[in-house]
Design a protein around this motif. Structure first.
Motif, PDB file in Angstrom:
ATOM      1  N   UNK A 174       6.199  11.348 -11.042  1.00 25.51           N
ATOM      2  CA  UNK A 174       6.445  12.628 -10.367  1.00 25.51           C
ATOM      3  C   UNK A 174       6.387  13.812 -11.327  1.00 25.51           C
ATOM      4  N   UNK A 175       6.175  13.526 -12.632  1.00 25.72           N
ATOM      5  CA  UNK A 175       6.123  14.557 -13.670  1.00 25.72           C
ATOM      6  C   UNK A 175       7.367  15.450 -13.585  1.00 25.72           C
ATOM      7  N   UNK A 219      10.051  20.499 -13.848  1.00 25.55           N
ATOM      8  CA  UNK A 219       8.708  19.972 -14.068  1.00 25.55           C
ATOM      9  C   UNK A 219       8.515  19.680 -15.552  1.00 25.55           C
ATOM     10  N   UNK A 220       7.779  18.616 -15.859  1.00 21.38           N
ATOM     11  CA  UNK A 220       7.470  18.311 -17.258  1.00 21.38           C
ATOM     12  C   UNK A 220       6.011  17.895 -17.391  1.00 21.38           C
ATOM     13  N   UNK A 249      22.747  11.473 -26.406  1.00 25.40           N
ATOM     14  CA  UNK A 249      22.485  11.353 -24.973  1.00 25.40           C
ATOM     15  C   UNK A 249      21.300  10.424 -24.706  1.00 25.40           C
ATOM     16  N   UNK A 250      21.426   9.594 -23.667  1.00 24.95           N
ATOM     17  CA  UNK A 250      20.365   8.655 -23.300  1.00 24.95           C
ATOM     18  C   UNK A 250      19.198   9.369 -22.630  1.00 24.95           C
ATOM     19  N   UNK A 251      17.992   9.000 -23.018  1.00 22.95           N
ATOM     20  CA  UNK A 251      16.746   9.492 -22.406  1.00 22.95           C
ATOM     21  C   UNK A 251      15.975   8.280 -21.898  1.00 22.95           C
ATOM     22  N   UNK A 252      15.629   8.296 -20.625  1.00 22.66           N
ATOM     23  CA  UNK A 252      14.831   7.220 -20.044  1.00 22.66           C
ATOM     24  C   UNK A 252      13.499   7.820 -19.585  1.00 22.66           C
ATOM     25  N   UNK A 253      12.398   7.292 -20.094  1.00 23.14           N
ATOM     26  CA  UNK A 253      11.064   7.734 -19.687  1.00 23.14           C
ATOM     27  C   UNK A 253      10.374   6.556 -19.012  1.00 23.14           C
ATOM     28  N   UNK A 254       9.954   6.764 -17.784  1.00 25.41           N
ATOM     29  CA  UNK A 254       9.447   5.637 -16.966  1.00 25.41           C
ATOM     30  C   UNK A 254       8.323   6.122 -16.047  1.00 25.41           C
ATOM     31  N   UNK A 255       7.648   5.134 -15.438  1.00 24.86           N
ATOM     32  CA  UNK A 255       6.654   5.434 -14.405  1.00 24.86           C
ATOM     33  C   UNK A 255       7.332   5.389 -13.036  1.00 24.86           C
TER      34      UNK A 255
END
Length: 209
Positions: A104-105, A120-121, A203-209
């Motif tokens: 979803x960007x 938005x990213x 802080x936790x960062x989660x990057x996913x599809x």
């Protein structure tokens, strides 16, 4: 401006300082001890003469790092929370998590399974991809210039080597017609400043599809 001054200009100064975390509480029209301490702290951090007085170099540096205060900011109006849907990943449901979806960007700030706000990213290209997985903010800095590409990276929060979440004027200008060099680009200045100020190292960062 200096201690004892009053008026709308003082209120605007306080609002700008509050945008970057140097002024706490409601803004007012009076330049008192809180304003003096905030200006002095800002000056010390930026290597300026720490007088607590608002001189031209201090003002120009502050203007470069902030935006003109909105009517709500000048009147201490807190925006009402809005219902927010987001691209749920199970790894984002516990604690304070910056949950980033490549599908979803979008970047969503999540606290205890509840989405608080989103932005938005933009990501890296196939040649310089943004890494996926679970990371943590290792360090952060407001004023950053890329050593490799010599481009500004304001409000950088590093999560994996040289990859960071940061504001991108290029993304703000061109949208998805470009890409990053692997970082997570944000085009919402106010949102990025808010996120930076609210996010501690670790802080936790989660990057996913």
């Amino acid at each position: 401006m200096r201690p004892g001054d009053s008026g709308p200009a003082v209120r605007a100064l306080q609002a700008r300082l509050r945008q970057i975390g140097w002024f706490d509480g409601d803004v007012t029209d009076y330049y008192g001890t809180r304003t003096t301490a905030a200006v002095r702290g800002f000056q010390t951090k930026r290597g300026l003469a720490a007088t607590g007085l608002l001189d031209e170099p201090t003002w120009q540096r502050l203007v470069a790092m902030t935006h003109p205060p909105t009517t709500d900011e000048l009147n201490n109006v807190v925006p009402a929370p809005q219902p927010l849907s987001w691209d749920v990943d199970s790894r984002c449901l516990t604690g304070f998590v910056i949950c980033i979806s490549k599908t979803t960007r979008s970047l969503t700030v999540v606290r205890d399974g509840t989405a608080r706000y989103a932005m938005d990213v933009r990501f890296g290209s196939e040649m310089e991809p943004t890494r996926e997985g679970v990371f943590h903010i290792t360090w952060k800095k407001v004023d950053v210039v890329s050593n490799l590409y010599h481009t500004p990276m304001p409000y950088s929060m590093f999560f994996s080597g040289g990859q960071a979440i940061h504001y991108s004027s290029n993304f703000a200008r061109l949208g998805y017609n470009g890409s990053s060099h692997g970082c997570v680009n944000v085009r919402d200045w106010d949102g990025m400043v808010r996120l930076y100020n609210e996010t501690p190292v670790g802080t936790t960062v989660v990057i996913h599809w």
